[in-house]
Design a protein around this motif. Structure first.
Motif, PDB file in Angstrom:
ATOM      1  N   SER A  27       0.825  -1.211   0.000  1.00 27.82           N
ATOM      2  CA  SER A  27       0.000   0.000   0.000  1.00 27.82           C
ATOM      3  C   SER A  27       0.859   1.261   0.000  1.00 27.82           C
ATOM      4  N   ALA A  55      -6.365  -1.937   2.261  1.00 29.26           N
ATOM      5  CA  ALA A  55      -5.767  -3.120   1.635  1.00 29.26           C
ATOM      6  C   ALA A  55      -5.924  -4.346   2.518  1.00 29.26           C
ATOM      7  N   ILE A  58      -9.545  -5.587   2.452  1.00 28.93           N
ATOM      8  CA  ILE A  58      -9.912  -6.174   1.162  1.00 28.93           C
ATOM      9  C   ILE A  58      -9.315  -7.569   1.023  1.00 28.93           C
ATOM     10  N   VAL A 122     -13.797  -2.778  -7.139  1.00 31.70           N
ATOM     11  CA  VAL A 122     -13.062  -3.921  -6.589  1.00 31.70           C
ATOM     12  C   VAL A 122     -14.030  -4.943  -6.019  1.00 31.70           C
ATOM     13  N   ILE A 157      -7.140  -3.529  -7.353  1.00 31.94           N
ATOM     14  CA  ILE A 157      -6.827  -3.116  -5.980  1.00 31.94           C
ATOM     15  C   ILE A 157      -5.749  -2.050  -5.993  1.00 31.94           C
TER      16      ILE A 157
END
Length: 301
Positions: A27, A55, A58, A122, A157
């Motif tokens: 990230s 992140a 997810i 996403v 992403i």
């Protein structure tokens, strides 16, 4: 749900000790590369924190979706996994996944509300992946297409994570497409690397790339993806004036991966299988660290 069981579950299926450092670098590198390519200053630390939390959540949601999608196969062929053996229920894991959705939206939206539409993209792709795009049997019979369709979520992403910088900063740099390509290739490095097994590790009914291509060929396919990743990394290093740092460090990592692939191809064992899996994670960690921070280190010397 017992906390002790939840702790065991994360160790086996979402190991934070390995996942947190990788996603922290992933990230942060995404934000750094976006700023470097556009010639903009880095955002504040809150932006980096929000991107990391987004992140992490997810990727946990991806694990939850895999648990749901693979439950029948796990019960039949991998009964030692946490859910089939009764350590934790699918309902509990899915409940945690649902709970993580508003937290993800909060992390992204608190930093920059327009990020929510990219987060939605996403999530839509993740839902399609979980449903196997409505054609599970057809897709399952085409492993390479399966790999491509599922790894496509990685650049999505990364588009979201880089947007933590470029969306409030004025737009993405044209060369950002290279970094998104790097995410796709690195996703393949991780995915293939964890499914190259020694013959004695193969499980009837469970697909692996070593069963599909043979352990030797699978190891060399993995090495080709590492080489492709290294090539994209070097292209980014040229654009950000970071070759002096990225070339020796990245080259050493790529050579280590090639040696591991050669050893597994020559004599596949459980030890060489584990080395490939470990190096897949280490290579991706190194790759993102160099892409994101080699320009900063170069500028310091």
């Amino acid at each position: 749900m017992k906390l002790g069981n939840l702790w065991i579950y994360q160790k086996e299926r979402f190991p934070l000790a390995r996942t947190v450092p990788l996603l922290a670098v992933f990230s942060a590198a995404s934000i750094s590369v976006s700023a470097q390519l556009a010639g903009r200053p880095l955002p504040s630390g809150w932006g980096f924190l929000a991107a990391f939390v987004t992140a992490l959540l997810i990727f946990f949601q991806m694990r939850v979706c895999d648990e749901f999608k693979d439950l029948d196969a796990d019960r039949r062929f991998r009964p030692d996994r946490p859910i089939p053996r009764g350590l934790i229920s699918l309902r509990a894991v899915m409940g945690l996944g649902v709970l993580s959705l508003p937290l993800t939206a909060l992390a992204a939206g608190a930093w920059h509300p327009p990020l929510l539409w990219l987060l939605g993209v996403v999530w839509v792709w993740l839902a399609l992946m979980t449903a196997e795009f409505g054609v599970p049997a057809w897709l399952g019979a085409r492993p390479v297409l399966y790999l491509v369709s599922h790894m496509a979520i990685m650049p999505l992403i990364d588009l979201l994570l880089t947007a933590f910088e470029w969306m409030p900063g004025g737009g993405p740099a044209a060369a950002l497409a290279l970094f998104l390509a790097l995410s796709f290739v690195n996703g393949c490095v991780l995915e293939i690397g964890r499914k190259i097994w020694a013959p004695q590790s193969e499980i009837a009914g469970v697909e692996s790339y070593s069963a599909l291509w043979g352990p030797g060929r699978a190891a060399w396919v993995w090495a080709v993806f590492v080489a492709l990743s290294f090539g994209i990394l070097m292209a980014l290093a040229v654009l950000t004036d970071a070759v002096a740092v990225a070339l020796p460090a990245g080259g050493a990592g790529a050579v280590a991966c090639a040696v591991a692939a050669w050893r597994h191809a020559r004599a596949p064992t459980i030890a060489t299988e584990k080395r490939l899996d470990l190096l897949a994670g280490l290579w991706v960690f190194l790759c993102y660290a160099l892409a994101g921070f080699a320009p900063i280190l170069t500028g310091m010397f």
